[in-house]
Design a protein around this motif. Structure first.
Motif, PDB file in Angstrom:
ATOM      1  N   ALA A  27       0.829  -1.205   0.000  1.00  0.00           N
ATOM      2  CA  ALA A  27       0.000   0.000   0.000  1.00  0.00           C
ATOM      3  C   ALA A  27       0.859   1.249   0.000  1.00  0.00           C
ATOM      4  O   ALA A  27       0.577   2.213  -0.728  1.00  0.00           O
TER       5      ALA A  27
ATOM      6  N   LEU B 269      -4.877  -3.243  12.869  1.00  0.00           N
ATOM      7  CA  LEU B 269      -5.321  -4.291  11.950  1.00  0.00           C
ATOM      8  C   LEU B 269      -5.010  -5.713  12.444  1.00  0.00           C
ATOM      9  O   LEU B 269      -5.887  -6.591  12.403  1.00  0.00           O
TER      10      LEU B 269
ATOM     11  N   SER C 280      -7.668   5.397  -0.815  1.00  0.00           N
ATOM     12  CA  SER C 280      -6.956   4.254  -0.259  1.00  0.00           C
ATOM     13  C   SER C 280      -7.913   3.084  -0.118  1.00  0.00           C
ATOM     14  O   SER C 280      -9.114   3.265   0.101  1.00  0.00           O
ATOM     15  N   ARG C 281      -7.355   1.891  -0.221  1.00  0.00           N
ATOM     16  CA  ARG C 281      -8.176   0.692  -0.087  1.00  0.00           C
ATOM     17  C   ARG C 281      -8.778   0.598   1.316  1.00  0.00           C
ATOM     18  O   ARG C 281      -9.927   0.207   1.489  1.00  0.00           O
ATOM     19  N   MET C 282      -7.983   0.981   2.330  1.00  0.00           N
ATOM     20  CA  MET C 282      -8.484   0.886   3.697  1.00  0.00           C
ATOM     21  C   MET C 282      -9.670   1.818   3.929  1.00  0.00           C
ATOM     22  O   MET C 282     -10.694   1.417   4.498  1.00  0.00           O
TER      23      MET C 282
ATOM     24  N   ARG D 299     -11.051  -6.502   6.549  1.00  0.00           N
ATOM     25  CA  ARG D 299      -9.877  -6.107   7.331  1.00  0.00           C
ATOM     26  C   ARG D 299      -8.787  -7.162   7.240  1.00  0.00           C
ATOM     27  O   ARG D 299      -7.595  -6.836   7.152  1.00  0.00           O
TER      28      ARG D 299
ATOM     29  N   LEU E  71      -6.726  -6.779   4.285  1.00  0.00           N
ATOM     30  CA  LEU E  71      -5.892  -5.575   4.281  1.00  0.00           C
ATOM     31  C   LEU E  71      -4.540  -5.784   4.958  1.00  0.00           C
ATOM     32  O   LEU E  71      -3.594  -5.045   4.692  1.00  0.00           O
TER      33      LEU E  71
ATOM     34  N   HIS F 100      -1.586  -6.401   2.642  1.00  0.00           N
ATOM     35  CA  HIS F 100      -1.429  -5.278   1.722  1.00  0.00           C
ATOM     36  C   HIS F 100      -0.736  -4.104   2.396  1.00  0.00           C
ATOM     37  O   HIS F 100       0.091  -3.428   1.776  1.00  0.00           O
ATOM     38  N   TYR F 101      -1.037  -3.886   3.659  1.00  0.00           N
ATOM     39  CA  TYR F 101      -0.455  -2.744   4.364  1.00  0.00           C
ATOM     40  C   TYR F 101       0.797  -3.103   5.167  1.00  0.00           C
ATOM     41  O   TYR F 101       1.677  -2.263   5.351  1.00  0.00           O
TER      42      TYR F 101
END
Length: 409
Positions: A177, A313, A331-333, A363, A366, A369-370
């Motif tokens: 991300a 997260l 942002s995706r989040m 979540r 995510l 990804h983050y």
């Protein structure tokens, strides 16, 4: 003025400056520049320096990195370079409390000239930075070092993307991300080439904690907003617009734990006043409580666009993110997480997400990804490996430059 009187005036001024620097009246954000005199004539026995010229008000940026620096220091000695002796003392204490600190030392310097002199007689290979302070450029000047920006927690804040990344040879990023965010927003910069994904080693250094539920049996909501920020365009803090409304709406059905940002009120007095009101209203205020304890005690998080959602997260527990009064980057989040605004039915929203948790699956997706890999110890090892990779490249490139006549530092 005679030469004798002029000399006396200089000596008096220097004496006064020294007294002020040693006094308790010097602001914590102003480096005292009290030098470790005994170290000035010695080379640094370090492969790596962490350049941290800012004061005690930025300790929150540096301290979470200490376990990772300690891990690196077992094979590549690390020296943290300060401009403020009080900040250095706090870090020495933290290192001692954390166990074996043999591989990490602290050094306070007052001037660029002292930094130049000590690097000239040392064999430092890598410089690390946890913020973009303008004084970083005093260290970035040195061509014999590789320079890496670490940051102090990834986030979807606009300020997390900066043209300043171009000053460093590499940026170590938490996840895909962050890389995609940089590639999207920074012009004429090869983010793929100059980014190394390491995860978030700060999470590996988390202390073991035991959850402390509410004695009355109420669910606990943690409210952990960000500060007002020094730039209006990234003022994501919700304390003044939402804080008191949120706390009052959730009580008494929920125990509300408030975790204020250490910089609340630094820029705007009214934000500080709102912070004080929220502290007064909350059931508990976590000032010197480890972040991990605040997380362990909470059933749900309410926070702002900041680094806190990323740290939360891996807990797997639900969270709500506030909607600020300024635009936020895509942002995706932020697309997937539920949002909370002023005037919402906060109690109903919290009840729904505690009972049904409709975003749990989103979540979970995510996390990688983050944060790349949250397996305990994985990010720290990736950090050490990345440092070694950069130092090996630096050694090869610097040898080539020396063959052409470069002298350093």
């Amino acid at each position: 003025m005679s030469g004798a009187r002029a000399g006396l005036a200089v000596r008096v001024r220097l004496w006064l400056i020294g007294r002020i620097r040693r006094s308790r009246f010097l602001p914590t954000g102003m480096p005292d520049k009290r030098v470790d005199v005994a170290a000035l004539e010695q080379p640094l026995a370090a492969d790596v320096i962490v350049f941290h010229p800012t004061g005690q008000d930025t300790l929150y940026q540096l301290l979470p990195w200490l376990p990772a620096f300690r891990a690196l220091g077992t094979t590549h000695p690390v020296t943290i370079v300060f401009r403020d002796s009080r900040t250095a003392a706090a870090v020495r204490t933290a290192l001692a409390e954390g166990g074996d600190d043999a591989g990490v030392t602290c050094l306070t310097l007052a001037t660029y000239g002292q930094l130049d002199a000590i690097l000239s007689r040392s064999r430092v290979r890598l410089a690390l930075y946890v913020n973009h302070d303008p004084i970083n450029f005093e260290c970035l000047r040195f061509t014999s070092l590789a320079h890496v920006y670490l940051g102090h927690g990834d986030s979807d804040k606009g300020v997390s993307v900066s043209n300043q990344v171009k000053a460093y040879d590499y940026c170590f990023l938490a996840g895909r991300a962050a890389l995609e965010r940089t590639a999207t927003h920074v012009m004429d910069y090869d983010a793929e080439e100059r980014s190394i994904l390491i995860g978030q080693p700060q999470l590996d250094g988390s202390p073991d904690v035991v959850p402390a539920p509410d004695p009355a049996g109420r669910p606990t909501v943690l409210y952990a907003p960000t500060w007002e920020a020094s730039q209006p365009s990234v003022s994501y803090g919700s304390v003044d617009a939402l804080g008191l409304e949120l706390v009052r709406a959730l009580q008494p059905a929920y125990r509300v734990v408030y975790r204020p940002h250490p910089l609340n009120g630094v820029v705007r007095a009214e934000y500080g006043a709102a912070d004080a009101a929220v502290r007064e209203a909350a059931d508990r205020v976590d000032l010197r409580v480890p972040l991990e304890q605040s997380f362990a005690d909470a059933d749900l998080l309410v926070t702002d666009v900041s680094a806190v959602p990323l740290n939360w997260l891996p807990t797997g527990k639900p969270m709500l993110v506030t909607v600020p009064g300024v635009p936020t980057p895509a942002s995706r989040m932020l697309e997937l997480l539920p949002r909370v605004r002023r005037g919402d039915d906060h109690a109903a929203l919290v009840a729904h997400h505690l009972s049904d948790d409709p975003t749990r699956q989103a979540r979970t997706a995510l996390v990688s990804h983050y944060l790349t890999d949250v397996t305990p110890g994985a990010a720290t090892q990736r950090f050490v490996d990345a440092c070694e990779q950069v130092m090996a490249r630096r050694d090869r490139l610097w040898a080539e430059k020396q063959a052409l006549g470069a002298t350093g530092p």
